[in-house]
Design an enzyme around this catalytic site. Structure first.
Site, PDB file in Angstrom:
ATOM      1  N   GLU A  16       0.844  -1.196   0.000  1.00  0.00           N
ATOM      2  CA  GLU A  16       0.000   0.000   0.000  1.00  0.00           C
ATOM      3  C   GLU A  16       0.878   1.245   0.000  1.00  0.00           C
ATOM      4  OE1 GLU A  16      -3.254   1.210  -0.104  1.00  0.00           O
ATOM      5  OE2 GLU A  16      -2.328   3.141   0.362  1.00  0.00           O
ATOM      6  N   ASP A  43     -11.559   0.262  -8.989  1.00  0.00           N
ATOM      7  CA  ASP A  43     -11.361   1.482  -9.784  1.00  0.00           C
ATOM      8  C   ASP A  43     -10.151   1.383 -10.707  1.00  0.00           C
ATOM      9  OD1 ASP A  43     -13.555   2.602  -8.620  1.00  0.00           O
ATOM     10  OD2 ASP A  43     -12.551   4.407  -7.888  1.00  0.00           O
ATOM     11  N   ARG A  74     -19.048  18.452  -2.016  1.00  0.00           N
ATOM     12  CA  ARG A  74     -19.372  17.343  -1.098  1.00  0.00           C
ATOM     13  C   ARG A  74     -19.215  17.794   0.349  1.00  0.00           C
ATOM     14  NH1 ARG A  74     -15.239  12.736  -3.074  1.00  0.00           N
ATOM     15  NH2 ARG A  74     -16.743  11.268  -2.240  1.00  0.00           N
TER      16      ARG A  74
HETATM   17  C1  LIG Z   1     -17.986  11.561  -5.326  1.00  0.00           C
HETATM   18  C2  LIG Z   1     -17.975  10.056  -5.288  1.00  0.00           C
HETATM   19  C3  LIG Z   1     -18.995   9.377  -4.628  1.00  0.00           C
HETATM   20  C4  LIG Z   1     -19.039   7.968  -4.635  1.00  0.00           C
HETATM   21  N1  LIG Z   1     -20.067   7.326  -4.022  1.00  0.00           N
HETATM   22  C5  LIG Z   1     -20.150   5.977  -4.099  1.00  0.00           C
HETATM   23  C6  LIG Z   1     -21.236   5.291  -3.505  1.00  0.00           C
HETATM   24  O1  LIG Z   1     -22.117   5.882  -2.875  1.00  0.00           O
HETATM   25  N2  LIG Z   1     -21.286   3.923  -3.627  1.00  0.00           N
HETATM   26  C7  LIG Z   1     -20.313   3.223  -4.303  1.00  0.00           C
HETATM   27  O2  LIG Z   1     -20.421   1.980  -4.395  1.00  0.00           O
HETATM   28  N3  LIG Z   1     -19.258   3.857  -4.854  1.00  0.00           N
HETATM   29  C8  LIG Z   1     -19.158   5.205  -4.779  1.00  0.00           C
HETATM   30  N4  LIG Z   1     -18.095   5.842  -5.337  1.00  0.00           N
HETATM   31  C9  LIG Z   1     -17.026   5.039  -5.970  1.00  0.00           C
HETATM   32  C10 LIG Z   1     -16.083   4.443  -4.929  1.00  0.00           C
HETATM   33  O3  LIG Z   1     -15.577   5.468  -4.110  1.00  0.00           O
HETATM   34  C11 LIG Z   1     -14.919   3.713  -5.594  1.00  0.00           C
HETATM   35  O4  LIG Z   1     -15.412   2.915  -6.642  1.00  0.00           O
HETATM   36  C12 LIG Z   1     -14.173   2.818  -4.607  1.00  0.00           C
HETATM   37  O5  LIG Z   1     -13.679   3.555  -3.525  1.00  0.00           O
HETATM   38  C13 LIG Z   1     -13.019   2.116  -5.328  1.00  0.00           C
HETATM   39  O6  LIG Z   1     -12.288   1.325  -4.417  1.00  0.00           O
HETATM   40  P1  LIG Z   1     -10.864   0.750  -4.855  1.00  0.00           P
HETATM   41  O7  LIG Z   1     -10.401  -0.049  -3.686  1.00  0.00           O
HETATM   42  O8  LIG Z   1     -10.952   0.099  -6.182  1.00  0.00           O
HETATM   43  O9  LIG Z   1      -9.932   2.026  -5.071  1.00  0.00           O
HETATM   44  P2  LIG Z   1      -9.462   3.135  -4.028  1.00  0.00           P
HETATM   45  O10 LIG Z   1     -10.480   3.362  -2.986  1.00  0.00           O
HETATM   46  O11 LIG Z   1      -9.034   4.311  -4.853  1.00  0.00           O
HETATM   47  O12 LIG Z   1      -8.186   2.489  -3.311  1.00  0.00           O
HETATM   48  C14 LIG Z   1      -6.936   2.417  -3.953  1.00  0.00           C
HETATM   49  C15 LIG Z   1      -5.856   2.117  -2.917  1.00  0.00           C
HETATM   50  O13 LIG Z   1      -4.617   1.921  -3.592  1.00  0.00           O
HETATM   51  C16 LIG Z   1      -3.611   2.751  -3.017  1.00  0.00           C
HETATM   52  N5  LIG Z   1      -2.703   3.114  -4.112  1.00  0.00           N
HETATM   53  C17 LIG Z   1      -2.910   4.017  -5.093  1.00  0.00           C
HETATM   54  N6  LIG Z   1      -1.861   4.049  -5.933  1.00  0.00           N
HETATM   55  C18 LIG Z   1      -0.968   3.145  -5.470  1.00  0.00           C
HETATM   56  C19 LIG Z   1       0.321   2.714  -5.918  1.00  0.00           C
HETATM   57  N7  LIG Z   1       0.898   3.237  -7.032  1.00  0.00           N
HETATM   58  N8  LIG Z   1       0.967   1.753  -5.212  1.00  0.00           N
HETATM   59  C20 LIG Z   1       0.406   1.207  -4.089  1.00  0.00           C
HETATM   60  N9  LIG Z   1      -0.817   1.591  -3.619  1.00  0.00           N
HETATM   61  C21 LIG Z   1      -1.497   2.532  -4.311  1.00  0.00           C
HETATM   62  C22 LIG Z   1      -4.367   3.939  -2.436  1.00  0.00           C
HETATM   63  O14 LIG Z   1      -3.629   4.566  -1.394  1.00  0.00           O
HETATM   64  C23 LIG Z   1      -5.639   3.257  -1.924  1.00  0.00           C
HETATM   65  O15 LIG Z   1      -5.477   2.729  -0.639  1.00  0.00           O
HETATM   66  C24 LIG Z   1     -18.021   7.239  -5.327  1.00  0.00           C
HETATM   67  C25 LIG Z   1     -16.965   7.915  -5.955  1.00  0.00           C
HETATM   68  C26 LIG Z   1     -16.944   9.312  -5.946  1.00  0.00           C
HETATM   69  C27 LIG Z   1     -15.811  10.023  -6.660  1.00  0.00           C
END
Ligand SMILES: Cc1cc2nc3c(=O)[nH]c(=O)nc-3n(C[C@H](O)[C@H](O)[C@H](O)COP(=O)(O)OP(=O)(O)OC[C@H]3O[C@@H](n4cnc5c(N)ncnc54)[C@H](O)[C@@H]3O)c2cc1C
Length: 435
Positions: free
Chosen positions: A43, A317, A206
């Site tokens: 991370e 994401d 927000r």
């Molecule tokens: C305004 C807004 C509102 C939202 N509301 C909702 C909702 O109500 N319901 C819903 O289901 N979704 C919602 N979403 C979408 C949701 O927030 C995301 O889809 C979700 O958080 C994605 O999770 P993730 O674990 O894929 O990525 P992330 O949460 O982005 O986690 C990525 C992780 O990887 C780490 N990282 C990044 N780059 C590196 C690297 N190079 N090397 C090592 N680690 C790294 C980061 O520190 C982080 O811990 C919303 C999004 C937005 C923008």
């Protein structure tokens, strides 16, 4: 974090290295650990963290949680806020959002009560959910302060290279590193700008408000019942979190082009007012009560040709960042985690070579659905801003569109999806043996 030792299964001749510990990465890690698949997490941050804003999870992802690990669903259900947390509002138990006109002659009137059966609206504060998931992860498998720069394909899997100059050899990698994924960048065959996140044509404001402030702003009913305010060129959203002591608020504005390097930009209150000057009393009042004057640009991922290459895959994401207009992004990461945990833990997947077949099946099953979520979320913005072709501000068509557009998203047969992926994986495994 938990201090139990990571379980390992002698049957697995590989370790899954997860890059990124957000909701997607941690859900996958929990699912794999429960199935005794060895895991390591790298991370970028110095600790797991999430912003304090709210999150709403739809019914399909809610059903996927216990299949990843019953503890995830227990955590979620223990933290979750529903309409029943507001005494007197129990009848809204199955309501997802009330859709309310934000502008025009019917301003303030309810267009429709949109239900999400059976769970209704379930929301929580992101940071609380992440903290609780962290409690299921053994400390010794986590490596903080490791920001991936790129990876190199090797005979034995992939060599991960971090921005502190260190590197590590991994058998199998799952990139869960969010919308600016470095894993994706190294992985994709198409090395062009088409794979970069694109501005979606909207930004938002927000905030999390105290319930008292919210009641002052919009009255008791609108404060306590999750609401989407649909308007001409902008829309608003609010839903209670923290057992209805707080309310998550977002105001979304259509705006072509984003010419700033950063995705969050401070603005004056006056700009917020100008952005919503054709909205009615509710949205205008929310703007007045929101403390933070920052514009958050909304980006999403263009469709890419694959979610995997050889021993590397991407999830959440990193693979399919979506705009938030359907509240489905985190839910899709949870669905991804379920399918991948099922495939990687299957008895027939023993070596890192077998994982190639698992990743192929994961890609085939998850890519079409998640990319559909990205594109329908984008058109969802037009629906909410009363400019969707063929619908516009026609009340009957709007009602119909709201009722129908979430069905395919919420009604997915979650176990069947994993079983379909498993069958595909078996046929890829057979093809590998024949080679
Ligand atoms: C305004 C807004 C509102 C939202 N509301 C909702 C909702 O109500 N319901 C819903 O289901 N979704 C919602 N979403 C979408 C949701 O927030 C995301 O889809 C979700 O958080 C994605 O999770 P993730 O674990 O894929 O990525 P992330 O949460 O982005 O986690 C990525 C992780 O990887 C780490 N990282 C990044 N780059 C590196 C690297 N190079 N090397 C090592 N680690 C790294 C980061 O520190 C982080 O811990 C919303 C999004 C937005 C923008």
């Amino acid at each position: 974090m938990s201090t139990t030792t990571a379980t390992s299964d002698a049957a697995k001749e590989f370790t899954v290295t997860i890059v990124g510990g957000g909701i997607g990465g941690l859900a996958l890690a929990v699912g794999l650990l429960r199935r005794k698949v060895p895991v390591q997490i790298y991370e970028a941050a110095s600790a797991f963290s999430e912003i304090g804003l709210g999150l709403s999870i739809g019914p399909a992802a809610h059903r996927a949680m216990p299949l990843i690990d019953p503890q995830i669903r227990e955590i979620y259900d223990a933290l979750v806020t529903t309409h029943a947390d507001s005494p007197g509002y129990e009848e809204y138990r199955q309501t997802w959002f009330e859709i309310v006109w934000a502008s025009g002659g019917q301003e303030g009137e309810v267009l429709t009560n949109l239900k999400a059966l059976p769970s209704g609206q379930t929301t929580l504060r992101r940071a609380q959910f992440l903290d609780a998931l962290v409690g299921l992860i053994p400390t010794e498998i986590v490596h903080f302060g490791k920001r991936l720069d790129h990876y190199l394909e090797t005979d034995r899997g992939a060599q991960l290279v971090f921005d502190d100059g260190s590197s590590v050899q991994a058998d199998v990698v799952v990139g869960c590193d969010g919308i600016k994924s470095r894993v994706k960048e190294s992985m994709l065959p198409e090395k062009s700008g088409h794979t970069q996140p694109r501005y979606s044509g909207m930004y938002c404001y927000r905030a999390v408000l105290d319930m008292e402030t919210m009641v002052e702003a919009v009255g008791d009913h609108r404060a306590r019942v999750s609401t989407i305010y649909i308007g001409d060129g902008a829309y608003g959203i609010s839903y209670p979190i923290m057992r209805a002591h707080k309310v998550n608020v977002g105001i979304y504005v259509l705006s072509e082009g984003w010419d700033h390097e950063t995705w969050v930009k401070p603005v004056t209150k006056e700009i917020m007012r100008q952005d919503t000057n054709n909205m009615g009393r509710y949205v205008r009042s929310l703007i007045e009560h929101m403390p933070d004057a920052s514009q958050w640009a909304l980006f999403d991922n263009p469709p890419i040709s694959t979610f995997c290459r050889s021993h590397v895959a991407i999830l959440g994401d990193a693979a399919h960042a979506s705009t938030p207009h359907q509240g489905a992004g985190a839910g899709q990461a949870i669905e991804d985690a379920h399918v991948l945990a099922e495939l990687l833990s299957d008895d027939r997947v023993r070596t890192s070579r077998d994982v190639i077949a698992a990743f192929q099946a994961y890609d085939e099953v998850r890519r079409p659905r998640t990319q559909e979520v990205v594109s329908s979320s984008k058109t969802g913005a037009d629906l909410l801003c009363l400019c969707l072709d063929g619908v516009g501000n026609d009340a009957e068509k709007l009602r119909e569109a709201f009722q129908s557009r979430f069905r395919w998203l919420w009604d997915l047969d979650i176990p069947e999806q994993a079983e379909r992926a498993r069958r595909m994986m078996y046929s890829h495994l057979e093809a590998l043996v024949e080679r």
